[in-house]
Design a protein around this motif. Structure first.
Motif, PDB file in Angstrom:
ATOM      1  N   GLU A  43      40.591 -16.652  -6.279  1.00 12.95           N
ATOM      2  CA  GLU A  43      40.346 -17.801  -5.636  1.00 12.95           C
ATOM      3  C   GLU A  43      41.078 -17.556  -4.257  1.00 12.95           C
ATOM      4  O   GLU A  43      42.344 -17.328  -4.191  1.00 12.95           O
ATOM      5  N   LEU A  44      40.655 -18.287  -3.189  1.00 10.45           N
ATOM      6  CA  LEU A  44      41.247 -18.320  -1.850  1.00 10.45           C
ATOM      7  C   LEU A  44      41.618 -19.925  -1.566  1.00 10.45           C
ATOM      8  O   LEU A  44      40.738 -20.868  -1.743  1.00 10.45           O
ATOM      9  N   TRP A  45      42.731 -20.277  -1.270  1.00  8.96           N
ATOM     10  CA  TRP A  45      43.399 -21.588  -1.264  1.00  8.96           C
ATOM     11  C   TRP A  45      43.861 -21.664   0.173  1.00  8.96           C
ATOM     12  O   TRP A  45      44.449 -20.698   0.838  1.00  8.96           O
ATOM     13  N   ASN A  46      43.724 -22.839   0.924  1.00  6.26           N
ATOM     14  CA  ASN A  46      44.131 -23.090   2.104  1.00  6.26           C
ATOM     15  C   ASN A  46      45.303 -23.880   1.947  1.00  6.26           C
ATOM     16  O   ASN A  46      45.294 -24.781   1.411  1.00  6.26           O
ATOM     17  N   CYS A  47      46.483 -23.665   2.742  1.00  2.62           N
ATOM     18  CA  CYS A  47      47.723 -24.368   2.787  1.00  2.62           C
ATOM     19  C   CYS A  47      48.206 -25.045   3.931  1.00  2.62           C
ATOM     20  O   CYS A  47      49.322 -25.482   3.985  1.00  2.62           O
TER      21      CYS A  47
END
Length: 778
Positions: A43-47
């Motif tokens: 999974e790719l998450w934006n912070c």
């Protein structure tokens, strides 16, 4: 508008199995987080603002992924089959990989990138540490260091890049990159260890490793101890007992004066440096299972991945701790009328919601059930296949879904005359004409998202972001036309101006009349006129898009269920078809809401009013989905924990010119004054100190603390934002404390369907925590 005006179907019976988080990796350049779960999905998450999941990369190989690393904003993983694989980030993918290399010595247990992003080090089963450089085509072998004794469990670089430290079972190995020399340190040789500890050396095993910029080596082992070593003199500086079991992960703060340790028990320990020694400071709680990975982002937030499937977020000061639960992928749950379709793994379940009694009082919270839910159908795929996405048509009699191997499948629900049982009939799906996709491979045309426009028109998004519109007849489905891609010259300038390469189509929405379609990437929102084929680009924003919702102004907002919209477009010229007017609401990661006119892309009066409305209700999680009611008056939106309703008439009809200024309220309640969370907010000298109140559910107030000489709070003033009070009156909020909201959508009348995952059900699907399995119940 109050939440009690709505009747909410609380749906918590979907089949969902939680997957533990195995590893985390953070990229400081793009502010992205990657995590891998036990089912090998990444999974790719934006912070950048609030932390939220952007996309999921499903991986079907058999080797378990053991490590992740970013290097030059490219993502690499190492697995037990001995491969280091680069994963594509620009386009969504199921089984694709950009490149791969096979490491020497069996399974790849660890990966680490040098600080200057020049090398990636990989540690293998048989004691080899291999160095790779990056090229445009992938990884290129550079050198292999001297073979070490035993499995290389962890590697970490010195900031200068001159040395690399590797951990095997009970040894630390300091490797000089230029000279190729290796100096080994055996753990437990220090005189600080007692006799009882020396007896356990045969069972000691290193699990985690960290090298600070001053060449302090931090090692976590199976005894629950964190030891600190001087890399220059190879002597032990300090040792701290932090956990009951193995220390599985370590990370450090930006100033390198704090180290965070996590392990087999569900607590995270904060270790601080005082002089040359290190000590336990405090512990961070919230997870229920072992914490397997820790990273620190550039905003000084500690991110933790646990076997309880949740992503933890911690920051201080002020103290903020919350956890984001795992949810099914976008497009795996569909709501139509009082029907719910859920695809998971190798099967789909089609449910029809139960009936309920009438509401006799406005204070009545739970309505009696008059009819139980019904499992309409269960569709099983091939055992080697899995469901990617699914969708129900507006009339809830056709289920469409896509799998990894079979692509698009359609089933019609029939009830033959004279029969009481329902049956499913397969609808034939025509092949895509190769002339329209000569440059596209079979993997590029894999469908990853479905959305119905009408009962006879279906939108499909492919891996290469192609927007296909399919016409559905009684017995056959065929590709009608392909809409212009978002990656056109019209939007390329917007993408470049936002300095992003993330061009995947992530969000879809269709008006209930089926004439308007919204497709959005993380930065660009485009509204398509289905009948004319024209499209309008909405204004850009400084933050990323998290949800979109469109509605038409004229005609019925409900699906007309009539002829296919694709056939209308084929037989009428664009000039003879009038454009459909409407509005689109866009939610951003900084909690700003915008409503635009679909014809001229201007902000509507309602859009100006609700711009900061959601920020008054919560401050941690982003909006995940939005929907309008059948009359186009009530807008609902939700995150993981709450559903918020706004009445358009109430918002536009409110007299905003008479909103009072901020008011103060003196609080001298002893129970509040002794609140531990409140004491943590204090950080100044004696007198009045203003801080934002963060231990509540909203950010609509601040406080003034008054302390005595003993630093005890005497009383405090609360500043209440009157605008927040206004929004509390104009909006209705439904909160969830024991479940995660997956999808909430307004139905006909006052009904709302809310698909949720119960925390108790998620815990039941997980194995026992390691600390309980090893040490028994607490």
């Amino acid at each position: 508008m109050t939440a009690r005006d709505k009747i909410i179907h609380n749906i918590q019976f979907l089949d969902h199995t939680a997957s533990a988080i195995q590893r985390l990796a953070y990229d400081d350049t793009t502010d992205k987080l990657a995590l891998v779960r036990s089912d090998n999905s990444i999974e790719l998450w934006n912070c950048t603002h609030r932390i939220f999941r952007q996309k999921v990369i499903k991986r079907a190989n058999k080797g378990s992924i053991e490590c992740l690393v970013f290097c030059k904003s490219r993502l690499f993983s190492g697995s037990l089959d001995g491969k280091v694989i680069e994963h594509p980030l620009k386009h969504c993918s199921n089984v694709q990989q950009k490149s791969s290399v096979v490491v020497t010595g069996g399974a790849c247990w660890c990966l680490a990138a040098s600080y200057d992003q020049t090398f990636i080090a990989a540690g293998s089963e048989k004691g080899y540490v291999l160095l790779y450089t990056l090229t445009d085509d992938g990884l290129q072998y550079s050198k292999v260091l001297e073979q070490l004794s035993g499995r290389v469990i962890a590697v970490s670089w010195l900031k200068s890049g001159s040395h690399l430290v590797a951990a095997t079972v009970a040894h630390l190995h300091i490797c000089s990159i230029e000279r190729g020399m290796v100096n080994s340190i055996r753990l437990g040789r220090s005189l600080e260890l007692g006799k009882s500890a020396k007896k356990d050396m045969t069972r000691l095993m290193l699990w985690s490793l960290l090298v600070l910029p001053d060449f302090t080596i931090v090692a976590g082992d199976s005894r629950g101890m964190v030891t600190f070593w001087c890399g220059k003199t190879q002597t032990q500086i300090s040792s701290v007992t932090s956990h009951k079991g193995a220390v599985l992960s370590l990370t450090h703060s930006s100033d390198c004066n704090s180290v965070y340790a996590a392990g087999a028990d569900p607590t995270i320990r904060h270790l601080i440096r005082h002089g040359e020694k290190w000590f336990n400071s405090h512990k961070i709680e919230g997870h229920t299972h072992d914490v397997r990975s820790l990273v620190m982002d550039r905003h000084d937030r500690l991110l933790s991945g646990s076997a309880d499937s949740r992503l933890g977020v911690f920051s201080f000061p002020p103290k903020v701790v919350y956890h984001i639960s795992q949810a099914p992928t976008v497009g795996s749950v569909s709501i139509s009328g009082e029907n719910v379709l859920h695809g998971s793994g190798h099967h789909l379940q089609w449910w029809r919601l139960g009936g309920h009694g009438h509401k006799h009082s406005s204070k009545q919270d739970v309505l009696p059930s008059t009819q139980g839910r019904v499992l309409v159908a269960r569709i099983v795929c091939h055992e080697e296949d899995s469901v990617v996405c699914c969708a129900l048509n507006p009339s809830a009699n056709i289920a469409g879904y896509a799998t990894l191997r079979r692509n698009l499948k359609l089933y019609r629900l029939n009830k033959p005359s004279g029969c009481t049982e329902l049956s499913l009939t397969s609808i034939s799906v025509g092949a895509i004409a190769r002339s329209s996709s000569e440059s596209s491979s079979a993997e590029d045309l894999q469908i990853r998202r479905l959305l119905w426009l009408t009962d006879h028109s279906l939108v499909a998004i492919t891996m290469n972001n192609q927007i296909q519109v399919w016409g559905i007849s009684q017995e056959k489905a065929s590709l009608s036309f392909v809409l212009p891609s978002i990656g056109t010259a019209t939007t390329a300038d917007i993408l470049l101006s936002n300095n992003t390469t993330d061009e995947d189509l992530l969000y879809l929405s269709a008006s209930q009349c089926g004439q308007l379609l919204v497709a959005a990437t993380a930065t660009v929102c485009v509204v398509y006129q289905i009948n004319t084929g024209k499209h309008t680009v909405m204004p850009s924003h400084t933050s990323l898009i998290t949800a979109v919702c469109v509605r038409s102004r004229h005609g019925s907002n409900m699906s007309n269920g009539g002829g296919s919209t694709s056939s209308k477009r084929c037989h009428q010229s664009p000039s003879s078809v009038a454009a459909v007017s409407g509005t689109v609401v866009v939610a951003y990661a900084d909690l700003i809401l915008r409503e635009y006119d679909v014809l001229d892309a201007s902000i509507t009066p309602f859009g100006e009013r609700i711009a900061n409305a959601i920020a008054q209700n919560q401050n941690r999680l982003v909006v995940q989905n939005m929907s309008w009611d059948e009359h186009g008056d009530v807008l609902s939106l939700h995150d993981d924990t709450r559903i918020v309703f706004f009445s358009k008439k109430s918002v536009l009809g409110y007299s905003w010119d008479v909103v009072p200024k901020k008011k103060f309220k003196l609080v001298e309640d002893d129970n509040l004054l002794n609140n531990k969370n409140l004491m943590l907010l204090y950080g100044g000298a004696n007198g009045a100190v203003q801080q934002q109140l963060t231990n509540g559910d909203s950010n609509n107030s601040s406080i003034e603390l008054y302390v005595n000489k003993k630093r005890r709070v005497r009383h405090f003033n609360t500043k209440i934002d009157p605008v927040a009070e206004v929004w509390s009156k104009l909006s209705g909020v439904v909160s969830r404390t024991n479940s995660t909201i997956v999808l909430a959508q307004q139905l006909a009348g006052d009904a709302v369907a809310s698909v949720e995952l119960s925390f108790d059900a998620v815990r039941a699907s997980l194995p026992l925590p390691l600390d309980i399995a090893k040490f028994g119940s607490k």
